[in-house]
Write an enzyme that holds these catalytic residues in place. Structure first.
Site, PDB file in Angstrom:
ATOM      1  N   TRP A 188       0.863  -1.187   0.000  1.00  0.00           N
ATOM      2  CA  TRP A 188       0.000   0.000   0.000  1.00  0.00           C
ATOM      3  C   TRP A 188       0.893   1.228   0.000  1.00  0.00           C
ATOM      4  O   TRP A 188       1.891   1.276   0.717  1.00  0.00           O
ATOM      5  CB  TRP A 188      -0.921   0.045   1.230  1.00  0.00           C
ATOM      6  CG  TRP A 188      -1.621   1.363   1.267  1.00  0.00           C
ATOM      7  CD1 TRP A 188      -2.655   1.774   0.474  1.00  0.00           C
ATOM      8  CD2 TRP A 188      -1.277   2.488   2.085  1.00  0.00           C
ATOM      9  NE1 TRP A 188      -2.974   3.082   0.756  1.00  0.00           N
ATOM     10  CE2 TRP A 188      -2.152   3.545   1.737  1.00  0.00           C
ATOM     11  CE3 TRP A 188      -0.314   2.716   3.071  1.00  0.00           C
ATOM     12  CZ2 TRP A 188      -2.090   4.806   2.353  1.00  0.00           C
ATOM     13  CZ3 TRP A 188      -0.254   3.962   3.682  1.00  0.00           C
ATOM     14  CH2 TRP A 188      -1.140   4.987   3.318  1.00  0.00           C
ATOM     15  N   GLU A 229      -3.004  -2.846  -2.689  1.00  0.00           N
ATOM     16  CA  GLU A 229      -4.142  -2.273  -1.967  1.00  0.00           C
ATOM     17  C   GLU A 229      -4.466  -0.863  -2.424  1.00  0.00           C
ATOM     18  O   GLU A 229      -3.677   0.061  -2.249  1.00  0.00           O
ATOM     19  CB  GLU A 229      -3.826  -2.271  -0.458  1.00  0.00           C
ATOM     20  CG  GLU A 229      -4.920  -1.628   0.394  1.00  0.00           C
ATOM     21  CD  GLU A 229      -4.601  -1.642   1.888  1.00  0.00           C
ATOM     22  OE1 GLU A 229      -3.448  -1.937   2.269  1.00  0.00           O
ATOM     23  OE2 GLU A 229      -5.518  -1.347   2.685  1.00  0.00           O
ATOM     24  N   LYS A 231      -7.250   2.580  -2.693  1.00  0.00           N
ATOM     25  CA  LYS A 231      -7.936   3.415  -1.715  1.00  0.00           C
ATOM     26  C   LYS A 231      -8.689   4.511  -2.446  1.00  0.00           C
ATOM     27  O   LYS A 231      -8.270   4.951  -3.521  1.00  0.00           O
ATOM     28  CB  LYS A 231      -6.853   4.010  -0.807  1.00  0.00           C
ATOM     29  CG  LYS A 231      -7.342   4.737   0.399  1.00  0.00           C
ATOM     30  CD  LYS A 231      -6.165   4.999   1.343  1.00  0.00           C
ATOM     31  CE  LYS A 231      -6.670   5.679   2.587  1.00  0.00           C
ATOM     32  NZ  LYS A 231      -5.672   5.756   3.636  1.00  0.00           N
ATOM     33  N   ASP A 262      -9.698  -3.285   1.384  1.00  0.00           N
ATOM     34  CA  ASP A 262      -9.783  -2.770   2.751  1.00  0.00           C
ATOM     35  C   ASP A 262     -11.192  -2.217   2.943  1.00  0.00           C
ATOM     36  O   ASP A 262     -11.663  -1.401   2.156  1.00  0.00           O
ATOM     37  CB  ASP A 262      -8.714  -1.675   2.943  1.00  0.00           C
ATOM     38  CG  ASP A 262      -8.662  -1.135   4.361  1.00  0.00           C
ATOM     39  OD1 ASP A 262      -9.720  -0.720   4.877  1.00  0.00           O
ATOM     40  OD2 ASP A 262      -7.567  -1.110   4.948  1.00  0.00           O
ATOM     41  N   HIS A 265     -11.868   1.541   2.571  1.00  0.00           N
ATOM     42  CA  HIS A 265     -11.291   2.240   1.416  1.00  0.00           C
ATOM     43  C   HIS A 265     -12.242   2.472   0.253  1.00  0.00           C
ATOM     44  O   HIS A 265     -11.806   2.684  -0.875  1.00  0.00           O
ATOM     45  CB  HIS A 265     -10.061   1.478   0.911  1.00  0.00           C
ATOM     46  CG  HIS A 265      -8.887   1.637   1.815  1.00  0.00           C
ATOM     47  ND1 HIS A 265      -7.622   1.256   1.465  1.00  0.00           N
ATOM     48  CD2 HIS A 265      -8.780   2.151   3.055  1.00  0.00           C
ATOM     49  CE1 HIS A 265      -6.784   1.505   2.459  1.00  0.00           C
ATOM     50  NE2 HIS A 265      -7.468   2.044   3.439  1.00  0.00           N
ATOM     51  N   HIS A 289      -8.655  -6.624   4.119  1.00  0.00           N
ATOM     52  CA  HIS A 289      -8.197  -5.825   5.253  1.00  0.00           C
ATOM     53  C   HIS A 289      -9.439  -5.475   6.054  1.00  0.00           C
ATOM     54  O   HIS A 289     -10.239  -4.621   5.646  1.00  0.00           O
ATOM     55  CB  HIS A 289      -7.478  -4.551   4.789  1.00  0.00           C
ATOM     56  CG  HIS A 289      -5.996  -4.664   4.893  1.00  0.00           C
ATOM     57  ND1 HIS A 289      -5.140  -3.595   4.808  1.00  0.00           N
ATOM     58  CD2 HIS A 289      -5.223  -5.750   5.125  1.00  0.00           C
ATOM     59  CE1 HIS A 289      -3.892  -4.029   4.958  1.00  0.00           C
ATOM     60  NE2 HIS A 289      -3.920  -5.330   5.152  1.00  0.00           N
ATOM     61  N   ASP A 297     -12.350   8.579   8.393  1.00  0.00           N
ATOM     62  CA  ASP A 297     -11.312   7.645   8.847  1.00  0.00           C
ATOM     63  C   ASP A 297     -11.608   6.234   8.378  1.00  0.00           C
ATOM     64  O   ASP A 297     -12.733   5.757   8.482  1.00  0.00           O
ATOM     65  CB  ASP A 297     -11.236   7.661  10.373  1.00  0.00           C
ATOM     66  CG  ASP A 297     -10.201   6.663  10.872  1.00  0.00           C
ATOM     67  OD1 ASP A 297      -9.080   6.654  10.322  1.00  0.00           O
ATOM     68  OD2 ASP A 297     -10.503   5.870  11.777  1.00  0.00           O
ATOM     69  N   ASP A 299      -9.877   3.532   9.524  1.00  0.00           N
ATOM     70  CA  ASP A 299      -9.184   2.555  10.367  1.00  0.00           C
ATOM     71  C   ASP A 299      -9.680   2.487  11.806  1.00  0.00           C
ATOM     72  O   ASP A 299      -8.885   2.324  12.724  1.00  0.00           O
ATOM     73  CB  ASP A 299      -7.677   2.862  10.354  1.00  0.00           C
ATOM     74  CG  ASP A 299      -7.106   2.829   8.951  1.00  0.00           C
ATOM     75  OD1 ASP A 299      -7.048   1.742   8.374  1.00  0.00           O
ATOM     76  OD2 ASP A 299      -6.755   3.895   8.420  1.00  0.00           O
ATOM     77  N   ASP A 329      -6.801  -4.546  10.120  1.00  0.00           N
ATOM     78  CA  ASP A 329      -6.131  -3.268   9.859  1.00  0.00           C
ATOM     79  C   ASP A 329      -6.897  -2.126  10.510  1.00  0.00           C
ATOM     80  O   ASP A 329      -7.854  -1.612   9.946  1.00  0.00           O
ATOM     81  CB  ASP A 329      -6.015  -3.036   8.337  1.00  0.00           C
ATOM     82  CG  ASP A 329      -5.253  -1.752   8.027  1.00  0.00           C
ATOM     83  OD1 ASP A 329      -4.606  -1.201   8.939  1.00  0.00           O
ATOM     84  OD2 ASP A 329      -5.299  -1.302   6.867  1.00  0.00           O
TER      85      ASP A 329
HETATM   86  C1  RNT Z   1      -3.810   2.557   4.639  1.00  0.00           C
HETATM   87  C2  RNT Z   1      -3.896   1.102   4.353  1.00  0.00           C
HETATM   88  C3  RNT Z   1      -2.776   0.265   4.904  1.00  0.00           C
HETATM   89  C4  RNT Z   1      -2.322   0.687   6.281  1.00  0.00           C
HETATM   90  C5  RNT Z   1      -1.281  -0.197   6.895  1.00  0.00           C
HETATM   91  C6  RNT Z   1      -0.653   0.409   8.111  1.00  0.00           C
HETATM   92  O1  RNT Z   1      -4.902   3.254   4.253  1.00  0.00           O
HETATM   93  O2  RNT Z   1      -5.116   0.608   4.826  1.00  0.00           O
HETATM   94  O3  RNT Z   1      -3.127  -1.066   4.849  1.00  0.00           O
HETATM   95  O4  RNT Z   1      -3.402   0.807   7.172  1.00  0.00           O
HETATM   96  O5  RNT Z   1      -0.349  -0.540   5.966  1.00  0.00           O
HETATM   97 ZN    ZN Z   2      -5.451  -1.503   4.745  1.00  0.00          ZN
END
Ligand code: RNT
Ligand code: ZN
Length: 422
Positions: A188, A229, A231, A262, A265, A289, A297, A299, A329
């Site tokens: 990523w 990955e 986003k 993810d 994302h 993920h 956000d 995460d 993640d």
């Molecule tokens: C970031 C990605 C990635 C990170 C990690 C720390 O938007 O999701 O996977 O969260 O690599």
């Molecule tokens: Zn991620």
């Protein structure tokens, strides 16, 4: 007393599921064949250990909060991971970022990392039967400070990051070889911009070229599974992300690498669950993920949301478990880090369990008969089935705390270990 009540609920739940044609023991075995890869970066706020006091910077991701007890070195992080493992029933792996190597106080730049810097992790993980996964680290670095890495305009900066990713792949392969199970290597990168660039094409063609260069070395699929990955946006990359999902879907399909999805994302109205069956015919595999997006956000700590439940149901229904990897993640420094870490794991595991307890044959029959009402009604009924009694049994069998014991165990660790860190 409590345990005998649990027994009674378990027996009752098993009978209820049997009545719906669901074999509870088969569901328990099914989830025991799915390792959840625990991300190393929740324990120290994505700081890594390249130097003392290293912190996450740039990259469009952010950790907020100042809860005491953060792991200050690798020994503390390992101690915390051991605690998270005790709190987390089921098979586990550990996902390391390249910035978590053991560099012995030396300045080893990202274009100089080697398997030797991860030998300590490999020994530690082997002793705990914890296979490793890996991540290139393309942020928190002076050469990523202006927001670009593999797609940078400067050939020197690109070359630096190409070397980093190439070395990360070799480290992953070394891990995969030593553990006898392929190491998932996730790529990523933060590249993107706050406002719209004019030359989107230039950035994307440079990223394509750099990725191809970093993946030029052929490594056995039995040792490493590269995954890319994408986003939708990040902080400071709201208008343009070079590695978007469309870009990587094409990349993964043509280069035969895994695609990482993810959960944080995508646009909130998009269903990541829906993507599993759409993408799997075209890529060798998927890395999920597991995360939780909240407004800007991506995460937040994983909880048992509808999105997570649906994702796990689609995974269970896919019949393609051999090609889907499951990794966590998220990062949160505003609450007990170890507790948050294990809570997300447990919610992910619960969602998997509930998914495999779905009365699949009945649902499929309604689907095939075109009986939309029966399907909808059955899906609603399934939501309230007594899966939590099966979860308790799963925790009891694996020696992990029950939900009713979880908070106290986290509190004891905070008292005995985390509170002693300054
Ligand atoms: C970031 C990605 C990635 C990170 C990690 C720390 O938007 O999701 O996977 O969260 O690599
Ligand atoms: Zn991620």
């Amino acid at each position: 007393m409590e345990k005998s009540l649990k027994r009674a609920s378990w027996n009752e739940a098993r009978a209820t599921y049997e009545g719906l044609g669901v074999d509870v023991e088969a569901a328990l075995s099914a989830i025991d064949a799915i390792p959840i890869s625990i991300h190393c970066w929740q324990g120290d706020d994505v700081g890594g250990f390249e130097r003392a006091g290293a912190e996450l910077s740039g990259g469009g991701i952010q950790v907020t909060g100042n809860q005491p007890g953060k792991a200050r070195n690798i020994a503390e992080l390992r101690h915390d991971i051991e605690e998270v493992s005790l709190l987390s029933p089921g098979p586990k792996r550990l996902s390391l970022h390249a910035s978590y190597g053991e560099f012995g106080g030396k300045k080893i730049d990202r274009n100089a990392i080697e398997p030797a810097h991860f030998a300590g992790w490999m020994d530690w993980a082997t002793a705990r039967k914890l296979p490793l996964d890996f991540n290139s680290t393309l942020f928190s670095h002076p050469l990523a400070a202006d927001g670009y890495t593999l797609s940078h305009r400067s050939p020197e900066v690109r070359a630096f990051w190409v070397e980093h990713v190439a070395r990360s792949r070799r480290i992953s392969a070394a891990m995969g070889k030593s553990q006898g199970s392929a190491c998932v290597h996730n790529i990523w990168l933060p590249d993107g911009s706050k406002d719209s660039p004019v030359d989107r094409t230039g950035f994307r063609s440079r990223l394509l070229e750099s990725l191809d260069a970093s993946m030029a070395e052929r490594l056995p699929a039995s040792q490493v599974e590269d995954s890319v990955e994408g986003k939708l946006f990040g902080i400071g990359s709201e208008s343009f992300v070079v590695g978007s999902n469309d870009f990587y879907l094409g990349y993964a399909a043509t280069r035969k690498v895994f695609l990482t999805l993810d959960m944080g994302h995508f646009h909130p109205t998009e269903s990541v669950a829906d993507k599993i069956s759409a993408v799997l015919p075209f890529v060798p595999g998927l890395l999920l993920h597991v995360s939780r997006g909240v407004r800007w956000d991506s995460d937040h700590v994983v909880t048992l949301t509808d999105e997570l439940s649906e994702l796990c149901r689609e995974l269970a229904r896919s019949g393609q478990l051999g090609r889907i990897r499951f990794g966590l993640d998220y990062f949160d420094a505003s609450i007990n880090r170890v507790g948050a870490w294990a809570l997300g794991y447990r919610s992910a595991r619960k969602a998997l369990l509930a998914a495999f307890l779905e009365p699949h044959a009945r649902l499929l029959a309604a689907d095939e008969a075109g009986d939309g009402f029966a399907r909808l009604a059955l899906l609603e009924e399934a939501k309230a089935l007594p899966w939590s009694a099966v979860w308790d049994e799963y925790c009891l069998r694996s020696g992990a705390p029950l939900d009713s014991e979880f908070i106290a165990q986290v509190a004891a660790y905070a008292r005995d270990v985390l509170s002693k860190r300054s």
